[in-house]
Design a protein around this motif. Sequence first.
Motif, mmCIF file in Angstrom:
data_model
loop_
_atom_site.group_PDB
_atom_site.id
_atom_site.type_symbol
_atom_site.label_atom_id
_atom_site.label_comp_id
_atom_site.label_asym_id
_atom_site.label_seq_id
_atom_site.Cartn_x
_atom_site.Cartn_y
_atom_site.Cartn_z
ATOM 1 N N ARG A 41 -22.465 11.159 33.104
ATOM 2 C CA ARG A 41 -21.684 11.212 34.336
ATOM 3 C C ARG A 41 -21.528 9.823 34.952
ATOM 4 O O ARG A 41 -20.445 9.431 35.374
ATOM 5 N N ILE A 42 -22.610 9.040 34.958
ATOM 6 C CA ILE A 42 -22.565 7.691 35.527
ATOM 7 C C ILE A 42 -21.623 6.801 34.721
ATOM 8 O O ILE A 42 -20.809 6.063 35.294
ATOM 9 N N VAL A 43 -21.705 6.868 33.406
ATOM 10 C CA VAL A 43 -20.820 6.070 32.547
ATOM 11 C C VAL A 43 -19.378 6.462 32.803
ATOM 12 O O VAL A 43 -18.484 5.608 32.879
ATOM 13 N N TRP A 59 -16.550 6.411 24.512
ATOM 14 C CA TRP A 59 -17.434 6.577 23.366
ATOM 15 C C TRP A 59 -18.893 6.583 23.817
ATOM 16 O O TRP A 59 -19.676 7.431 23.374
ATOM 17 N N THR A 60 -19.257 5.675 24.715
ATOM 18 C CA THR A 60 -20.631 5.623 25.208
ATOM 19 C C THR A 60 -20.966 6.883 25.988
ATOM 20 O O THR A 60 -22.044 7.453 25.846
ATOM 21 N N ARG A 61 -20.035 7.321 26.821
ATOM 22 C CA ARG A 61 -20.237 8.571 27.570
ATOM 23 C C ARG A 61 -20.472 9.730 26.609
ATOM 24 O O ARG A 61 -21.385 10.541 26.796
ATOM 25 N N ASP A 62 -19.660 9.792 25.561
ATOM 26 C CA ASP A 62 -19.800 10.874 24.589
ATOM 27 C C ASP A 62 -21.127 10.794 23.837
ATOM 28 O O ASP A 62 -21.709 11.831 23.493
ATOM 29 N N LEU A 63 -21.619 9.584 23.573
ATOM 30 C CA LEU A 63 -22.934 9.444 22.936
ATOM 31 C C LEU A 63 -24.019 10.042 23.824
ATOM 32 O O LEU A 63 -24.895 10.784 23.349
ATOM 33 N N HIS A 64 -23.995 9.702 25.113
ATOM 34 C CA HIS A 64 -24.986 10.252 26.048
ATOM 35 C C HIS A 64 -24.852 11.768 26.155
ATOM 36 O O HIS A 64 -25.858 12.485 26.174
ATOM 37 N N LYS A 65 -23.627 12.241 26.209
ATOM 38 C CA LYS A 65 -23.388 13.681 26.306
ATOM 39 C C LYS A 65 -23.899 14.403 25.060
ATOM 40 O O LYS A 65 -24.555 15.435 25.152
ATOM 41 N N TYR A 80 -36.322 17.290 30.264
ATOM 42 C CA TYR A 80 -36.129 16.171 31.189
ATOM 43 C C TYR A 80 -35.129 15.167 30.615
ATOM 44 O O TYR A 80 -34.215 14.725 31.301
ATOM 45 N N LEU A 81 -35.311 14.805 29.348
ATOM 46 C CA LEU A 81 -34.419 13.834 28.709
ATOM 47 C C LEU A 81 -32.986 14.358 28.640
ATOM 48 O O LEU A 81 -32.032 13.604 28.838
ATOM 49 N N SER A 82 -32.835 15.631 28.367
ATOM 50 C CA SER A 82 -31.498 16.229 28.315
ATOM 51 C C SER A 82 -30.806 16.101 29.665
ATOM 52 O O SER A 82 -29.638 15.706 29.749
ATOM 53 N N SER A 83 -31.537 16.397 30.722
ATOM 54 C CA SER A 83 -30.996 16.272 32.070
ATOM 55 C C SER A 83 -30.637 14.818 32.382
ATOM 56 O O SER A 83 -29.575 14.531 32.944
ATOM 57 N N HIS A 84 -31.511 13.908 31.997
ATOM 58 C CA HIS A 84 -31.290 12.483 32.248
ATOM 59 C C HIS A 84 -30.055 11.982 31.491
ATOM 60 O O HIS A 84 -29.236 11.248 32.048
ATOM 61 N N GLU A 85 -29.911 12.376 30.245
ATOM 62 C CA GLU A 85 -28.758 11.946 29.446
ATOM 63 C C GLU A 85 -27.456 12.522 29.995
ATOM 64 O O GLU A 85 -26.425 11.841 29.979
#
Length: 152
Positions: free
Chosen positions: A52-54, A12-18, A42-47
């Motif tokens: 990916r990290i999550v 769920w957290t990964r999907d929020l960031h995505k 920049y923010l889109s790339s960071h999210e």
Amino acid sequence: MDIRTFGELIEWTRDLHKNLAECLGHCATRHEEERATALLEYLSSHESELARIVDEFEHQSASNTLETRVYDYLKHNPIKTHRTCDEPYAKQDFQGIYREVMDFHEQVMDLYRNLWEKAEIPEARELLGGLLDMEKNESMRLARQIGRMDDL
């Protein structure tokens, strides 16, 4: 999404960031201000990187930890974000975009912190602690980078 396990919490957290990454990227193509467009890109790339990290947390965690029940999640306030992208960031200025994205990260950290404090199983505490540390570090990095952009 009905979150019952730590594995589902990570998904769920990964999907929020995505979702946030996609929304920010979509809004970047529609913003009229060059500086805000650069921030959104920049923010889109960071999210996307955070998603990916999550996701890596899920792959690196033991299956019994991922299957552990998350009982207290339902008591936590839901994270407020734009689940559907109706171009909210295309209408905000640089500071408004920054504040809203940082608020999103603060809500995620509050969720992890709340669950970490209540976790009774050492493996669950370790997983939540790792997720919390990652969010804190990435939020600080994001704040530094955006501060540099704001100085330009």
